[in-house]
Design an enzyme around this catalytic site. Structure first.
Site, short mmCIF file in Angstrom:
data_model
loop_
_atom_site.label_atom_id
_atom_site.label_comp_id
_atom_site.label_asym_id
_atom_site.label_seq_id
_atom_site.Cartn_x
_atom_site.Cartn_y
_atom_site.Cartn_z
N SER A 118 0.65 -1.24 -0.01
CA SER A 118 -0.11 0.10 0.06
C SER A 118 0.68 1.34 0.02
CB SER A 118 -0.79 -0.03 1.17
OG SER A 118 -0.20 -0.06 2.46
N HIS A 139 -2.54 -3.09 -5.79
CA HIS A 139 -3.05 -2.72 -4.48
C HIS A 139 -4.59 -2.65 -4.35
CE1 HIS A 139 -3.60 0.59 -1.19
NE2 HIS A 139 -3.62 -0.64 -0.65
N GLU A 151 -5.78 -0.31 -7.31
CA GLU A 151 -4.68 0.74 -7.59
C GLU A 151 -3.67 -0.04 -8.47
OE1 GLU A 151 -3.10 4.57 -5.14
OE2 GLU A 151 -3.17 2.66 -3.93
N ASN A 189 -3.04 6.04 -0.26
CA ASN A 189 -2.41 6.49 1.16
C ASN A 189 -1.95 7.57 1.30
OD1 ASN A 189 -3.52 4.23 2.57
ND2 ASN A 189 -2.07 2.84 1.56
#
Length: 297
Positions: A118, A139, A151, A189
């Site tokens: 991540s 991800h 992702e 993130n």
């Protein structure tokens, strides 16, 4: 691309294996522990049964998905048969690099190597292999069987053809892939973790309490879960690790982890996984605000 190996039978790994198996792929779920594999398979079966109960899939589909998954502690043997590997081990840079060194040795030359990281650099992971053009980030979001986003992160050397294939594959799984480039935290993130960190800072400085902060974000911003409860769900140790990657990568004060987050992780208050974080989960699955004071000093 029909044979998939998933490394790690934890929350993300078993969810990824579930999704591939439910969509007709042959899956090897690999972990170093037989106990972890057993827990992972039990979780997959439980989640498939829930989907049957809700009418999302039929019993035949669930049964076929279970039969598509084979568990193993033999990384070398499973890797030699895989068309695609998705690594979902603990979010630890050196651990992942060690796994990819082994995969590069054990896998066939055409095997694509994906990581579910991540936040850790795809380029850095790819650099330990002799096939950086075939290394990519994939991800998934938690819970994997439910969340639609994947992702897809291109490393510096990831080829156009590999990126295209992983985007197509994500769609075959019923997901919505979004392509991003390889910078700390990627997109999800890089945006989410500073928000969670700022919520913790607000608590730390006594601006408002746990319940109040989460209520503002749920009712005011339309978030399904407040940032502090979400941090508990993700794991405070994971949040800290990602913030450290962001801070190391950008060297900007806004990414520095709040001292309260560091203290809580040091004390073993990791959220849902430990039974207590900003909320108390010890007596029931329902989150109850912890009675402890969180202000600085």
């Amino acid at each position: 691309m029909k044979k998939i190996m998933v490394i790690g039978a934890g929350t993300m790994g078993n969810g990824i294996a579930h999704v591939f198996a439910q969509n007709g792929f042959e899956v090897s779920l690999v972990d170093i522990s037989e106990e972890s594999l057993a827990k992972g398979l039990a979780t997959i079966e439980r989640n498939l049964n829930r989907l049957v109960e809700k009418g999302a899939i039929d019993a035949q589909t669930a049964s076929a998905a279970i039969s598509n998954i084979h568990s193993s502690t033999d990384l070398k043997n499973a890797a030699g048969q895989a068309d695609l590997v998705v690594e979902a081990a603990t979010e630890d840079r050196e651990l992942k690099k060690g796994i990819f060194k082994q995969l590069d040795e054990y896998c066939g030359p055409d095997t694509i190597l994906a990581t579910n990281t991540s936040s850790i650099s795809i380029t850095e992971i790819a650099a330990v292999t002799g096939r950086p053009e075939k290394v990519i980030g994939m991800h998934f979001m938690n819970p994997v069987p439910i969340m639609k986003l994947v992702e897809v992160i291109r490393g510096y050397s990831t080829s156009d053809s590999v990126t295209k294939r992983i985007l197509e594959l994500s769609r075959e799984l019923g997901k919505i892939p979004t392509e991003v480039n390889d910078y700390p935290g990627f997109i999800a993130n890089r945006i989410l973790m500073p928000m969670i960190n700022e919520a913790i800072e607000s608590l730390f400085h006594g601006v408002a309490g746990v319940h109040e902060i989460d209520t503002v974000m749920k009712l005011g911003m339309g978030h399904p879960m407040g940032p502090l409860q979400l941090a508990d769900f993700i794991g405070l140790d994971v949040c800290l690790s990602i913030l450290e990657v962001l801070y190391e990568g950008f060297r900007q004060p806004k990414y520095a982890p709040c001292p309260l987050l560091v203290q809580m992780v040091t004390a073993g208050k990791l959220g849902v996984k430990s039974g207590e974080g900003f909320y108390d989960y010890s007596s029931s699955k329902k989150a109850e605000v912890v009675s402890a004071q969180f202000r600085q000093g």
